[in-house]
Design a protein around this motif. Structure first.
Motif, mmCIF file in Angstrom:
data_model
loop_
_atom_site.group_PDB
_atom_site.id
_atom_site.type_symbol
_atom_site.label_atom_id
_atom_site.label_comp_id
_atom_site.label_asym_id
_atom_site.label_seq_id
_atom_site.Cartn_x
_atom_site.Cartn_y
_atom_site.Cartn_z
ATOM 1 N N ILE A 24 -1.880 2.489 -12.919
ATOM 2 C CA ILE A 24 -3.108 2.469 -12.923
ATOM 3 C C ILE A 24 -2.652 2.441 -14.815
ATOM 4 O O ILE A 24 -3.403 0.942 -15.416
ATOM 5 N N GLU A 25 -1.647 2.848 -15.276
ATOM 6 C CA GLU A 25 -1.449 2.674 -16.559
ATOM 7 C C GLU A 25 -0.624 1.303 -16.767
ATOM 8 O O GLU A 25 -0.853 0.843 -17.791
ATOM 9 N N VAL A 36 -1.172 -3.911 -6.016
ATOM 10 C CA VAL A 36 -0.573 -2.778 -5.085
ATOM 11 C C VAL A 36 -2.104 -1.495 -5.197
ATOM 12 O O VAL A 36 -2.697 -1.862 -5.613
ATOM 13 N N VAL A 37 -2.047 -1.335 -3.826
ATOM 14 C CA VAL A 37 -3.376 0.288 -3.649
ATOM 15 C C VAL A 37 -2.391 0.934 -3.137
ATOM 16 O O VAL A 37 -1.239 1.414 -2.517
ATOM 17 N N VAL A 38 -3.566 1.861 -4.238
ATOM 18 C CA VAL A 38 -2.446 3.605 -3.075
ATOM 19 C C VAL A 38 -3.702 4.161 -2.259
ATOM 20 O O VAL A 38 -5.200 4.149 -3.003
ATOM 21 N N ALA A 39 -3.222 4.642 -1.430
ATOM 22 C CA ALA A 39 -3.961 4.978 -0.781
ATOM 23 C C ALA A 39 -3.270 6.737 -0.505
ATOM 24 O O ALA A 39 -3.079 6.878 0.231
ATOM 25 N N LEU A 40 -4.597 7.367 0.496
ATOM 26 C CA LEU A 40 -4.765 8.741 -0.131
ATOM 27 C C LEU A 40 -5.908 9.738 0.724
ATOM 28 O O LEU A 40 -6.880 9.292 1.295
ATOM 29 N N VAL A 78 0.887 -0.708 0.185
ATOM 30 C CA VAL A 78 -0.334 0.013 -0.021
ATOM 31 C C VAL A 78 0.892 0.968 -0.199
ATOM 32 O O VAL A 78 1.304 1.430 0.624
ATOM 33 N N TYR A 79 0.790 1.850 -0.856
ATOM 34 C CA TYR A 79 1.274 3.151 -0.999
ATOM 35 C C TYR A 79 0.812 3.831 -1.206
ATOM 36 O O TYR A 79 -0.517 4.510 -0.961
ATOM 37 N N CYS A 80 1.283 5.034 0.029
ATOM 38 C CA CYS A 80 0.420 6.054 1.026
ATOM 39 C C CYS A 80 1.988 7.173 1.179
ATOM 40 O O CYS A 80 2.847 7.912 0.863
ATOM 41 N N GLU A 81 0.792 8.425 1.810
ATOM 42 C CA GLU A 81 1.633 9.814 2.317
ATOM 43 C C GLU A 81 2.324 9.997 2.880
ATOM 44 O O GLU A 81 2.219 8.752 3.864
ATOM 45 N N GLY A 82 2.516 10.515 3.289
ATOM 46 C CA GLY A 82 3.744 10.570 5.033
ATOM 47 C C GLY A 82 4.904 10.120 4.853
ATOM 48 O O GLY A 82 5.746 10.410 3.167
ATOM 49 N N ALA A 124 1.272 9.956 -8.458
ATOM 50 C CA ALA A 124 1.823 10.373 -9.469
ATOM 51 C C ALA A 124 2.124 8.231 -9.377
ATOM 52 O O ALA A 124 2.597 7.753 -10.906
ATOM 53 N N MET A 125 2.181 7.750 -8.468
ATOM 54 C CA MET A 125 2.145 7.010 -8.414
ATOM 55 C C MET A 125 1.373 5.939 -8.572
ATOM 56 O O MET A 125 0.740 4.682 -9.297
ATOM 57 N N ALA A 126 0.039 6.697 -8.321
ATOM 58 C CA ALA A 126 -1.073 5.768 -9.145
ATOM 59 C C ALA A 126 -1.414 6.086 -10.101
ATOM 60 O O ALA A 126 -1.925 4.820 -11.060
#
Length: 284
Positions: free
Chosen positions: A76-77, A83-87, A28-32, A70-72
């Motif tokens: 998608i591309e 992989v999950v992108v959390a915002l 899970v890619y996230c902020e911070g 940008a990772m999201a």
């Protein structure tokens, strides 16, 4: 960890297989801003949310929201799986700016700070920091305070969302504590100070937002999360000081709230939001 990220970010297949390196079900890619040896609060939050939904996830902080977006776009591309992108949602729903892909999920409220306050286990937190002789009475007082705070913040959330994209800011988002004022019923947002720059904001360029009819505005959920958490922390800190003389550090309060967040059960809004979002994100 940064070296590992570079190693796995070379190809779509590498990113899809990255979770195997950590023996988890997904990354899970996230902020911070985390480190190699310590999680950021964002990582702690998402790790716990996924765990409560039955998923062993490896959270990785990338920094700013723009970097995570940008990772999201890359996920998608390249059609990357596992992989999950959390915002943080911020006011993206009000502006129809959420990313419409199942692998991109958002907080239930404005940010993770909003959600941990929305799902705060008050009695557990009270018993951890305060030796109260009547915890149920304190819990009742807290519920009354939250109801009043929700009404206090609802108008602020609408105004803030409407003018967030103006060139003149309503308030300094780096100093949320500066807008908190004490009242007989507890700390609240100082609406007079909050609205003091409204005329200048209205006169600045940029159109206001359109809040979709389907988007419910709730003060605790919708308003600037760091402000919400600071107000609630201030109330609890004063309770702790009055009853036990102890000083509760904000970061400790936040960490405890993250670890013990209550999502509720099926049928509760926050539980359904996260359970359905995570299930969709990991569906093949």
């Amino acid at each position: 960890m940064k070296a590992v990220f570079r190693m796995f970010s070379r190809t779509a297949q590498g990113l899809s297989n990255e979770h195997l390196f950590y023996s988890s079900q997904c990354v899970v890619y996230c902020e911070g801003k985390g480190t190699d040896h310590a999680y950021s609060f964002d990582q702690m939050f998402w790790k716990n949310i996924f765990s409560k939904c039955g998923i062993n996830a490896t959270p990785k902080s990338l920094g700013s929201k723009e970097t995570v977006i940008a990772m999201a776009n890359e996920v998608i591309e390249k059609d990357i799986s596992n992989v999950v992108v959390a915002l943080d949602a911020d006011y993206d729903r009000f502006y129809n700016e959420t990313i419409g892909d199942r692998r991109v999920i958002y907080t239930f409220g404005y940010s993770f700070e909003s959600d941990i306050c929305f799902g705060l286990d008050f009695l557990l937190t009270l018993n951890l920091f305060v030796n109260s002789s009547d915890p149920q009475a304190e819990s009742t007082k807290f519920s009354t305070f939250l109801s009043q705070l929700d009404r206090n913040l609802s108008r602020a959330a609408i105004v803030d969302a409407r003018y967030i994209k103006r060139t003149v800011a309503l308030f300094d988002r780096k100093k949320p504590q500066s807008l908190i004022v004490s009242t007989p019923s507890g700390p609240v947002l100082n609406l007079r100070m909050f609205l003091s720059k409204l005329a200048a904001v209205r006169a600045s360029p940029k159109a206001g937002s359109f809040i979709p009819p389907s988007e419910r505005v709730n003060g605790l959920r919708s308003f600037f999360g760091k402000m919400v958490s600071k107000v609630i922390y201030t109330w609890f800190h004063r309770l702790s000081s009055r009853l036990s003389g102890r000083r509760v550090d904000y970061d400790v309060f936040l960490a405890n709230a993250i670890c013990h967040i209550k999502l509720g059960v099926a049928g509760d809004d926050m539980y359904d939001h996260y359970n359905s979002s995570i299930a969709a994100a990991l569906s093949s």
